[in-house]
Write a protein that holds these residues in place. Sequence first.
Motif, mmCIF file in Angstrom:
data_model
loop_
_atom_site.group_PDB
_atom_site.id
_atom_site.type_symbol
_atom_site.label_atom_id
_atom_site.label_comp_id
_atom_site.label_asym_id
_atom_site.label_seq_id
_atom_site.Cartn_x
_atom_site.Cartn_y
_atom_site.Cartn_z
ATOM 1 N N GLU A 67 -8.377 6.788 -4.677
ATOM 2 C CA GLU A 67 -7.706 5.443 -3.996
ATOM 3 C C GLU A 67 -6.623 5.674 -2.862
ATOM 4 O O GLU A 67 -6.669 4.864 -1.751
ATOM 5 C CB GLU A 67 -6.897 4.720 -5.232
ATOM 6 C CG GLU A 67 -5.826 3.697 -4.786
ATOM 7 C CD GLU A 67 -5.338 2.460 -5.803
ATOM 8 O OE1 GLU A 67 -5.179 2.996 -6.738
ATOM 9 O OE2 GLU A 67 -5.219 1.240 -5.231
ATOM 10 N N ASP A 82 -7.881 7.360 -9.655
ATOM 11 C CA ASP A 82 -6.676 6.529 -9.579
ATOM 12 C C ASP A 82 -5.670 7.229 -10.063
ATOM 13 O O ASP A 82 -5.310 7.392 -11.120
ATOM 14 C CB ASP A 82 -6.941 5.169 -10.167
ATOM 15 C CG ASP A 82 -5.881 4.097 -9.721
ATOM 16 O OD1 ASP A 82 -4.980 4.476 -9.353
ATOM 17 O OD2 ASP A 82 -6.429 3.043 -9.947
ATOM 18 N N ASP A 85 -2.578 3.724 -11.770
ATOM 19 C CA ASP A 85 -3.305 2.503 -11.988
ATOM 20 C C ASP A 85 -2.218 1.457 -12.706
ATOM 21 O O ASP A 85 -1.844 1.966 -13.823
ATOM 22 C CB ASP A 85 -4.432 2.549 -12.860
ATOM 23 C CG ASP A 85 -5.200 1.239 -12.880
ATOM 24 O OD1 ASP A 85 -5.452 0.602 -11.704
ATOM 25 O OD2 ASP A 85 -5.528 0.664 -13.960
ATOM 26 N N TRP A 210 -12.278 3.088 -8.645
ATOM 27 C CA TRP A 210 -11.513 4.015 -9.421
ATOM 28 C C TRP A 210 -10.511 3.246 -10.530
ATOM 29 O O TRP A 210 -10.168 4.077 -11.389
ATOM 30 C CB TRP A 210 -10.611 4.641 -8.452
ATOM 31 C CG TRP A 210 -9.844 3.640 -7.442
ATOM 32 C CD1 TRP A 210 -8.804 2.764 -7.580
ATOM 33 C CD2 TRP A 210 -10.345 3.587 -6.128
ATOM 34 N NE1 TRP A 210 -8.756 2.000 -6.486
ATOM 35 C CE2 TRP A 210 -9.577 2.371 -5.274
ATOM 36 C CE3 TRP A 210 -11.425 4.248 -5.246
ATOM 37 C CZ2 TRP A 210 -9.764 2.249 -4.076
ATOM 38 C CZ3 TRP A 210 -11.507 3.796 -3.864
ATOM 39 C CH2 TRP A 210 -10.851 2.674 -3.509
ATOM 40 N N ASP A 211 -10.506 2.227 -10.608
ATOM 41 C CA ASP A 211 -10.015 1.338 -11.652
ATOM 42 C C ASP A 211 -10.896 1.237 -12.938
ATOM 43 O O ASP A 211 -10.194 1.275 -14.203
ATOM 44 C CB ASP A 211 -9.500 -0.288 -11.335
ATOM 45 C CG ASP A 211 -8.770 -0.454 -10.233
ATOM 46 O OD1 ASP A 211 -7.963 0.495 -9.815
ATOM 47 O OD2 ASP A 211 -8.930 -1.476 -9.544
HETATM 48 CA CA CA Z 1 -5.867 0.883 -9.612
#
Ligand code: CA
Length: 264
Positions: A67, A82, A85, A210-211
């Motif tokens: 990210e 990530d 997050d 990436w989430d």
């Molecule tokens: Ca995120």
Amino acid sequence: MQALLNTAIQAARKGGDLAIREFSRIDRLDVRSKARNEFVTQVDLAAEQQIIETIRRRYPDHAFLGEESGLSGQGDHVWIIDPLDGTTNFIHGFPVFSVSIALKVRGTLEAGVIYDPCRQELFTGIRGSGAQLDGRRIRVSRQVSVEGALIGTGFPYRSNLRWGKPYLAMLGSVMQEAAGIRRPGSAALDLAYVAAGRLDGFWEFGLSTWDIAAGALMIQEAGGLVSDLVPGDPWLDSGNLVAGTPKVHDALLKMLRPHLPEPA
Ligand code: CA
Ligand code: 2AM
């Protein structure tokens, strides 16, 4: 694949431990100050660097999509990271955030790790081998309808505000049926919770790869389904997704799609 996963676990724990150490200091910064945002940006960056270094030491030829740092390297193996997050939660001292790491091999998601440093819970998944929480097998819940279900979601923000109106209509429909709706603020963790049967379903617009990469694999390995919220708009790229137990997923999709705007 287990060796690759073990390296990802080591990296996720390191990143999460760094975040939690810094989290205890954030209370001392003014909640609205620019300094606070800069501080968090530095935590994101430092955690991502630590994660990448940990994996790269073991696998120097692999590529990374983070990210914070974007894409680096090329090859069959791409780690999707990530480092933090739930940044908005972190900034406000709200203890819900996670580290998410997924591995794509020749375009297919093969493994994922999500670490919750506040509860020290570790969710993992390997394609074809199931999903686990702290080493114990997890499965999606047995919920068969939205009625009585606990559903996770996230609100559209800034660049996704075009989904605001349809989203509110969707929220209205789900509210009428579900036992409850939760919006904790870390999509990666929400997906891990669907895999673990703590949530029965989930939907959100405009997430990033990436989430969702690690959590989506876990849901599939835990017997659940993940699919496109908007027809013809692949969920891993668009970040518009619906997930849940097989029946809740289907029921949610049926409930949400009628609220989508007509395609342009
Ligand atoms: Ca995120
Ligand atoms: P982030 O904390 O890494 O930014 C919450 O709805 C989900 O959306 C989180 O996974 C969050 O990830 C992501 N997100 C990305 N950009 C966001 C933003 N500007 N505001 C809120 N959430 C954002």
